[in-house]
Design a protein around this motif. Structure first.
Motif, PDB file in Angstrom:
ATOM      1  N   SER A   4       0.857  -1.182   0.000  1.00  0.00           N
ATOM      2  CA  SER A   4       0.000   0.000   0.000  1.00  0.00           C
ATOM      3  C   SER A   4       0.894   1.234   0.000  1.00  0.00           C
ATOM      4  CB  SER A   4      -0.901   0.017   1.236  1.00  0.00           C
ATOM      5  OG  SER A   4      -0.122   0.224   2.407  1.00  0.00           O
ATOM      6  N   TYR A   5       0.291   2.377  -0.313  1.00  0.00           N
ATOM      7  CA  TYR A   5       1.045   3.634  -0.309  1.00  0.00           C
ATOM      8  C   TYR A   5       1.686   3.871   1.059  1.00  0.00           C
ATOM      9  CZ  TYR A   5       1.962   8.657  -0.979  1.00  0.00           C
ATOM     10  OH  TYR A   5       2.561   9.897  -1.078  1.00  0.00           O
ATOM     11  N   SER A   6       0.904   3.638   2.133  1.00  0.00           N
ATOM     12  CA  SER A   6       1.417   3.895   3.483  1.00  0.00           C
ATOM     13  C   SER A   6       2.547   2.938   3.839  1.00  0.00           C
ATOM     14  CB  SER A   6       0.282   3.792   4.509  1.00  0.00           C
ATOM     15  OG  SER A   6      -0.384   2.557   4.404  1.00  0.00           O
TER      16      SER A   6
ATOM     17  N   GLU B 123      -6.257   0.857  -7.137  1.00  0.00           N
ATOM     18  CA  GLU B 123      -7.003   1.144  -5.915  1.00  0.00           C
ATOM     19  C   GLU B 123      -7.561  -0.137  -5.329  1.00  0.00           C
ATOM     20  OE1 GLU B 123      -5.849   4.524  -5.816  1.00  0.00           O
ATOM     21  OE2 GLU B 123      -7.685   4.666  -4.660  1.00  0.00           O
ATOM     22  N   GLU B 124      -7.227  -0.399  -4.080  1.00  0.00           N
ATOM     23  CA  GLU B 124      -7.817  -1.546  -3.388  1.00  0.00           C
ATOM     24  C   GLU B 124      -8.926  -1.022  -2.488  1.00  0.00           C
ATOM     25  OE1 GLU B 124      -5.876  -5.258  -1.585  1.00  0.00           O
ATOM     26  OE2 GLU B 124      -6.031  -3.886   0.089  1.00  0.00           O
ATOM     27  N   VAL B 125     -10.108  -1.544  -2.669  1.00  0.00           N
ATOM     28  CA  VAL B 125     -11.255  -1.073  -1.902  1.00  0.00           C
ATOM     29  C   VAL B 125     -11.301  -1.786  -0.558  1.00  0.00           C
ATOM     30  CG1 VAL B 125     -13.749  -0.848  -1.872  1.00  0.00           C
ATOM     31  CG2 VAL B 125     -12.504  -0.564  -4.003  1.00  0.00           C
ATOM     32  N   LYS B 126     -11.433  -1.002   0.491  1.00  0.00           N
ATOM     33  CA  LYS B 126     -11.487  -1.578   1.842  1.00  0.00           C
ATOM     34  C   LYS B 126     -12.697  -1.035   2.571  1.00  0.00           C
ATOM     35  CE  LYS B 126      -6.518  -2.126   2.541  1.00  0.00           C
ATOM     36  NZ  LYS B 126      -5.369  -1.779   3.405  1.00  0.00           N
ATOM     37  N   GLU B 127     -13.297  -1.860   3.374  1.00  0.00           N
ATOM     38  CA  GLU B 127     -14.396  -1.392   4.208  1.00  0.00           C
ATOM     39  C   GLU B 127     -13.802  -0.718   5.437  1.00  0.00           C
ATOM     40  OE1 GLU B 127     -18.831  -2.853   5.366  1.00  0.00           O
ATOM     41  OE2 GLU B 127     -17.368  -4.301   4.698  1.00  0.00           O
ATOM     42  N   LYS B 128     -14.343   0.467   5.770  1.00  0.00           N
ATOM     43  CA  LYS B 128     -13.760   1.231   6.865  1.00  0.00           C
ATOM     44  C   LYS B 128     -14.096   0.655   8.237  1.00  0.00           C
ATOM     45  CE  LYS B 128     -13.628   5.727   4.547  1.00  0.00           C
ATOM     46  NZ  LYS B 128     -14.104   7.113   4.588  1.00  0.00           N
ATOM     47  N   TYR B 129     -15.259   0.060   8.371  1.00  0.00           N
ATOM     48  CA  TYR B 129     -15.679  -0.396   9.691  1.00  0.00           C
ATOM     49  C   TYR B 129     -14.931  -1.652  10.114  1.00  0.00           C
ATOM     50  CZ  TYR B 129     -18.356  -2.539  13.414  1.00  0.00           C
ATOM     51  OH  TYR B 129     -18.722  -3.137  14.595  1.00  0.00           O
ATOM     52  N   LYS B 130     -14.374  -1.619  11.282  1.00  0.00           N
ATOM     53  CA  LYS B 130     -13.749  -2.802  11.875  1.00  0.00           C
ATOM     54  C   LYS B 130     -14.290  -2.949  13.283  1.00  0.00           C
ATOM     55  CE  LYS B 130      -9.351  -2.587   9.366  1.00  0.00           C
ATOM     56  NZ  LYS B 130      -7.888  -2.427   9.499  1.00  0.00           N
TER      57      LYS B 130
END
Length: 834
Positions: free
Chosen positions: A157-159, A187-194
């Motif tokens: 990832s970029y980070s 772009e990798e799509v990720k769900e924000k909620y964990k």
């Protein structure tokens, strides 16, 4: 992503209408992959491609078998939910908000869904297929080589790449590698909620029997630190009594808090004596049980409660007009318990996060884990947890600010709107510019629920509807515990300036009152509705004033940052040491905000603990809690703040309230300025003397004989409201009319002025019976480098033309923006502006 979806791209006949969080007034049709056809439902989230590069989260609005005529439908990429996350009621509500407030469904969805339920996309980096570092003709820097070697067989990832290269920004490196055809970005799509998880420790299943544990202790006899870990675990988890307790284990954090050796614990985990596992835990640490003790209402409260229930027999809305300190919260709790006992959900709306903080402390003792709290200071994950808790039925009672109206309730029985007059219930920017109090009444109609509007100073609109019989009207005129309303004292600023008895911004009257209160070990609240140190900085010689480069406003001086800041766009610059126009060093601060008052108070009362509560001191999530807790405990003697201190806060020891700058509040150029000033003065006054001691309110003003103060002194709220209603009726203002404010914005002043004139001329010809004011420049005519023009439409309630007027405005605006010269003019609609 669902790879199998591609095999069904030609044969699938199911299509979905997707509502996307974009400001476009239409639904978008996508093809449903065959593998999802049996699972997809209205109200679920999906991932879809949008345009050439974007990937968005959308909501399934409809399902059908008709392909779009204008374009070829793209495939839905992924289905995110097993079941719906909003119900039909929410779709109907979102549609109503979009239509009534003249915005798009996408803008409503953008505001409604917590960001944790939307997806984020993060840039990912991988080697370009076929690329070889050894065979490349390009030269690579040391950092480029380091990254390329790491990317061999791996995706970063970029980070992660930035961390590897120990650089905050790696854009230039990625740009260079892309130009050398060494890498590709996607772009990798990720769900924000964990979900929140907790690490726990338990005995390995091989050691849960009595003989096995005895053998274990024999083995650990020569290792006392490891033995201490196991002993401590067994003390807290008695597996001998019930072996099932071992399945729940013990929190790793709590285990290590008792002088347990972490290295010994690690060794036992490696030896498989203990094992570590994770469990999902709630983010809200409310107790699992709740109080069943009855709420003891006073006689006056009981009468008011019964009047509300009686009003509900033939009306859906009741206005509870209770003086400050009358105990409206106890009535809310009693009504909430009754609704919950009947199997319904309850929503309590509060206007300010500051109230939420103090109110939650009281309510969680009553309702425990059955209650959820929803507001913007919570993290994305916490808000998603409340959303899901409402869906699953875990939270049947929710306390929240205005955005809580979007939650997926399916069985609401009661909505309580506390401080219903408060302007913070109205969303200003961005769209939808909804009013939560009014939306709450629409929700109640959908659910066949009841609404209680509570306030010590009702809005003119709500009071009018109540007196006209549209709402039930219940008055609570007695303070709880027979506490007396505070005495009002005027401090004449003009007279004291003339006699030179002012001490900075404080009259001698207020200084004496503060000193007397502190001497009696009482607390003081001071209200100034302006943050910062000074609203104006000026050169004493040439009168130069620093202005924002983006907005047509002067900059406010903030001493604690030692900077001049624009409160509209955030532009910031250092305070100059000399005037840039005439080079004079006599730079003066003019006027005062909460920061300057705090400084002067520390000079006048050096041994007193003083705190400030405004936007600057409460930016962190716990800022409110810390300030309020310190004041509740008596650690703070004087609290100075903006209108946050006026809102529903309940402190036992406050005997004095001081109000600054009342004249500026009253004379603001707006038809609601008297109402707002009156409400703020009465609300902040209500913080004084809420127990046995009668409080005092000192109002600093240059005009103590102003007519508004006659209502303040006598606490004559209904008299004031009746006077306001007469004035509004004669000048065609709400509640006798509906208002629609149209704001046009553009970077060129001439363009926006011409566009506004043309639009208003069209509307005047199309809507001959409607009064249209403007166009004209607002008080602040430039914000963020855009010039503004305003027009205001007044539609009488008896005309019944509101839908027609809105449609005409939208059509005229659309026609205007089709002209080449006005294509980039932004047009903003605000229905029922405040």
């Amino acid at each position: 992503m669902a790879e199998g979806a591609l095999f069904y791209s030609e044969t699938s006949t199911l299509f979905a209408e997707i509502a996307l969080p974009v400001p476009i007034a239409k639904l978008f049709t996508y093809r449903v992959p065959g593998v999802l056809a049996k699972h997809i439902k209205r109200g679920q989230r999906v991932i879809v491609p949008f345009g050439h590069k974007k990937i968005l989260t959308g909501l399934v609005a409809n399902l059908h078998n008709q392909p779009p005529q204008e374009y070829e439908a793209k495939l839905i990429l992924e289905l995110l939910d097993e079941t719906e996350i909003i119900y039909d009621q929410q779709f109907k509500l979102y549609d109503w908000i979009a239509q009534y407030y003249m915005c798009t469904l996408g803008e409503v969805i953008q505001a409604a869904l917590p960001s944790g339920l939307k997806l984020s996309s993060e840039s990912m980096i991988q080697l370009r297929p076929g690329f070889s570092l050894q065979n490349s003709d390009f030269d690579f820097s040391e950092k480029e080589r380091l990254l390329l070697n790491r990317l061999t067989g791996e995706v970063l990832s970029y980070s992660e790449a930035a961390k590897l290269l120990d650089a905050r920004s790696i854009y230039h490196i990625l740009k260079s590698l892309s130009s050398k055809e060494a890498i590709i970005l996607f772009e990798e799509v990720k769900e924000k909620y964990k979900p929140k998880t907790e690490k726990r420790i338990r005995l390995h299943s091989a050691f849960t029997g009595k003989k096995a544990i005895e053998a274990l202790f024999e083995k650990l006899a020569s290792r006392p630190k490891q033995e201490a870990v196991v002993l401590h675990y067994l003390q807290h988890v008695p597996v001998f009594n019930d072996s099932k307790l071992n399945e729940q284990g013990l929190s790793k954090t709590s285990l290590l808090q008792h002088d347990i050796s972490e290295s010994s614990l690690t060794t036992l985990l490696k030896q498989r004596v203990l094992e570590e596992f994770e469990v999902i835990v709630p983010r809200f640490g409310f107790p699992d049980t709740h109080s069943t003790q009855p709420i003891l209402l006073s006689e006056a409260q009981e009468v008011a409660r019964n009047q509300i229930l009686s009003a509900f027999k033939n009306k859906d809305v009741a206005l509870l007009h209770g003086v400050t300190g009358s105990g409206k919260t106890e009535i809310y709790i009693d009504l909430t318990r009754k609704a919950l006992a009947g199997g319904s959900q309850v929503l309590l709306l509060l206007p300010e996060i500051a109230i939420t903080t103090q109110m939650v402390q009281r309510l969680k003792k009553m309702f425990g884990s059955e209650m959820g709290v929803y507001h913007s200071r919570f993290s994305d994950n916490e808000r998603v947890e409340v959303w899901n808790g409402v869906l699953t039925g875990k939270f049947r009672f929710v306390v929240g600010v205005r955005s809580a109206v979007f939650l997926p309730f399916d069985n609401l029985g009661l909505i309580l709107v506390d401080e219903e007059h408060d302007a913070s219930y109205k969303q200003q920017e961005p769209a939808p510019r909804y009013h939560a109090r009014d939306v709450a009444q629409v929700i109640a109609q959908q659910h066949h629920a009841k609404v209680v509007l509570g306030s010590a100073t009702p809005s003119a609109e709500s009071y009018y509807h109540a007196t006209q019989g549209r709402y039930g009207y219940v008055q609570l005129t007695q303070r709880f515990g027979n506490a007396q309303l505070p005495a009002i004292v005027f401090a004449d600023v003009a007279m004291e300036r003339k006699s030179k008895t002012m001490k900075g911004e404080f009259t001698s009257t207020l200084i004496r009152s503060i000193a007397n209160a502190l001497e009696k070990k009482a607390q003081v609240i001071l209200f100034q509705n302006r943050r910062g140190y000074s609203p104006l900085v000026q050169c004493e010689d040439c009168h130069w004033v620093p202005k924002c480069i983006n907005c047509s406003v002067s900059l406010t001086y903030h001493q604690y940052r030692h900077a001049l800041i624009c409160h509209y766009c955030g532009y910031r610059e250092d305070l100059p040491t000399q005037c840039p126009t005439c080079s004079s060093k006599r730079i003066l601060t003019m006027g005062y905000g909460t920061e300057k008052l705090e400084e002067e108070l520390k000079f006048h009362f050096p041994n007193t603990n003083i705190q400030r509560m405004d936007l600057d001191t409460t930016r962190s999530r716990t800022g409110y809690e810390n300030i309020i807790e310190a004041f509740e405990k008596g650690e703070t003697q004087i609290l100075v703040g903006t209108q946050m201190v006026t809102k529903g806060l309940d402190f036992d020891s406050v005997s004095l309230v001081g109000v600054f700058d009342t004249d500026r509040m009253m004379h603001f150029p707006d038809f609601r300025s008297y109402e707002r000033a009156f409400q703020l003065i009465m609300q902040v006054s209500g913080r004084a003397g809420r127990r046995q001691t009668t409080g005092t309110v000192v109002l600093q003003t240059a005009n103590p004989k102003h007519e508004l103060f006659s209502y303040v002194v006598t606490h004559n709220i209904t008299g004031f409201l009746n006077d306001q209603l007469r004035d509004r009726q004669s000048h065609l203002y709400p509640p006798f009319t509906r208002l629609i404010e149209i704001t046009l914005k553009h970077t060129d002043k001439k363009v926006v002025s011409t566009a506004a004139t043309q639009l208003v001329n069209v509307l005047r010809s199309e809507l001959p019976g409607i009064k249209i004011m403007g166009p004209g420049e607002p008080m602040v005519s430039k914000i963020r480098n855009e010039f503004l023009m305003l027009a205001l439409l007044k539609i009488r309630r008896d005309q019944g033309k509101l839908p027609v007027v809105k449609q005409t405005i939208l059509q005229a605006t659309s026609h205007l923006q089709q002209a080449k010269e006005f294509r980039n003019v932004k047009v903003v609609f605000d229905v029922d502006p405040i």
